[in-house]
Enzyme design. Sequence first.
Site, mmCIF file in Angstrom:
data_model
loop_
_atom_site.group_PDB
_atom_site.id
_atom_site.type_symbol
_atom_site.label_atom_id
_atom_site.label_comp_id
_atom_site.label_asym_id
_atom_site.label_seq_id
_atom_site.Cartn_x
_atom_site.Cartn_y
_atom_site.Cartn_z
ATOM 1 C CG ASP A 91 -4.941 12.525 3.569
ATOM 2 O OD1 ASP A 91 -5.544 13.262 4.370
ATOM 3 O OD2 ASP A 91 -5.039 11.290 3.599
ATOM 4 C CB SER A 92 -6.921 17.166 0.358
ATOM 5 O OG SER A 92 -7.421 16.116 -0.458
ATOM 6 N N GLY A 93 -8.140 14.823 2.455
ATOM 7 C CA GLY A 93 -9.417 14.210 2.814
ATOM 8 C C GLY A 93 -10.199 13.727 1.612
ATOM 9 N N GLY A 94 -9.690 14.014 0.405
ATOM 10 C CA GLY A 94 -10.406 13.613 -0.807
ATOM 11 C C GLY A 94 -10.615 12.110 -0.908
ATOM 12 C CG PHE A 95 -8.429 7.698 -0.585
ATOM 13 C CD1 PHE A 95 -8.481 7.066 -1.823
ATOM 14 C CD2 PHE A 95 -8.468 6.919 0.559
ATOM 15 C CE1 PHE A 95 -8.562 5.683 -1.913
ATOM 16 C CE2 PHE A 95 -8.536 5.533 0.478
ATOM 17 C CZ PHE A 95 -8.582 4.913 -0.767
ATOM 18 C CD GLN A 197 -6.982 11.455 -8.826
ATOM 19 O OE1 GLN A 197 -7.174 10.355 -9.361
ATOM 20 N NE2 GLN A 197 -6.769 11.567 -7.512
ATOM 21 N N GLY A 224 -5.218 8.458 -7.030
ATOM 22 C CA GLY A 224 -6.193 7.633 -7.728
ATOM 23 C C GLY A 224 -5.744 6.224 -8.023
ATOM 24 C CG ASP A 274 0.726 7.520 2.046
ATOM 25 O OD1 ASP A 274 -0.298 7.069 2.587
ATOM 26 O OD2 ASP A 274 0.710 8.046 0.909
ATOM 27 C CB CYS A 312 15.054 -7.553 11.987
ATOM 28 S SG CYS A 312 14.227 -6.015 12.456
ATOM 29 C CB CYS A 314 13.410 -3.678 15.134
ATOM 30 S SG CYS A 314 12.364 -5.131 15.376
ATOM 31 C CB CYS A 317 14.132 -8.781 15.733
ATOM 32 S SG CYS A 317 12.791 -8.825 14.529
ATOM 33 C CG HIS A 343 9.177 -6.759 12.904
ATOM 34 N ND1 HIS A 343 10.536 -6.927 12.794
ATOM 35 C CD2 HIS A 343 8.624 -7.334 11.797
ATOM 36 C CE1 HIS A 343 10.807 -7.590 11.682
ATOM 37 N NE2 HIS A 343 9.666 -7.846 11.062
#
Length: 377
Positions: A91-95, A197, A224, A274, A312, A314, A317, A343
């Site tokens: 990501d750009s770092g904006g958030f 946005q 946003g 994400d 599950c 994994c 589990c 998990h």
Amino acid sequence: MSIEFHVKARAGTARGGGLLTPHGVVETPVFMPVGTVASVKGVSQDVLEELGVQILLGNTYHLYLRPGVETVRNLGGLHGFMAWPRAILTDSGGFQVFSLNDLRKVTDEGVTFRSHLDGSSHFFTPEGAMAAQIGLGADIIMAFDECTEYPADRARTKASLELTLRWAERCKNYFEEHKHEVPWKAVSTQSLFGIVQGGMDLELRKESAERTVEIGFPGYAIGGLSVGEPRESTREVVEATLEHLPADKPRYLMGVGTPEEIVEYASLGVDMMDCVLPTRAARHGLLFTSEGKISIKQARYSQDAGPLDPNCGCRVCQRYSRAYLRHLYASHEVLAQVLNSVHNLSFYLDTMRRVRHSIQLGEEFRFLSGIWSRPKP
């Protein structure tokens, strides 16, 4: 080559496809675990590979501050630095800059902010954000945007939208001039995605989407959201915005969400998502299972010999009991955070695999309160 995107199957508005990146194919819709500082907290890269992670997310703001872009560039970009051979998105770092609140000042030129690490002053411009992401060398990078706060009136939202569009043009111009400076030893290049946005205003979302598409990017993100608005508003904005994004380009919804939400948004036609929730919740003892959420810190699990989730497969589990996981958490063992994170990530990734399978079969799907089912005829 940068990226190629193909839709291969549909189920209603949901779509399944493939995103070809310089570091491998990503099957979509996809959930991207967050590796903020070139690390998914508590989970090593070999385990991530075992879990079937196809693409990771890194954070430009944090990596810019530590260890620094030049360090990462000199060590082969993020792929070489963190020994990860598969795809990466930054990501750009904006958030993150948005989240600093009183520690930042926004102008048309860029954002002045103070580091959360040592209070030092820094200045991010769209061009600087591009230079940093080119140096980090992710397969997909994001335009520098202003994340509009919630709530915000229409005038404020419109001004933020206009600033993001001006910055998007500057990002694209800089990227086109410098994209071959990527630290890979290959002929392939990165791809720059634009970000839509517009706050909670559906008309402004439409305008932002259309004007961002006019600038022209190989993929588009919806930003946003997940900034405090009601979940119903999030869905309304996502659904309305998707109508104005190109059908032949990948669509990325930033920063969501719960297992129910990622399934819901995949059903609307989102291709990439994400969220820090699976690992953050794991560190607080909250675990997602096919039988619903479990708070492993509760004393009732202290004598429970059963697996965390009997459905599950994994490694957690298959090997450990709820009683043992509860003991690790109560004892403040680091291993508790590791196993819980493994998990939860597995649960998210398995959920998205089931979504992709349903789309391939042309079936609708839903996921409510931890229970997976197909709608009744």
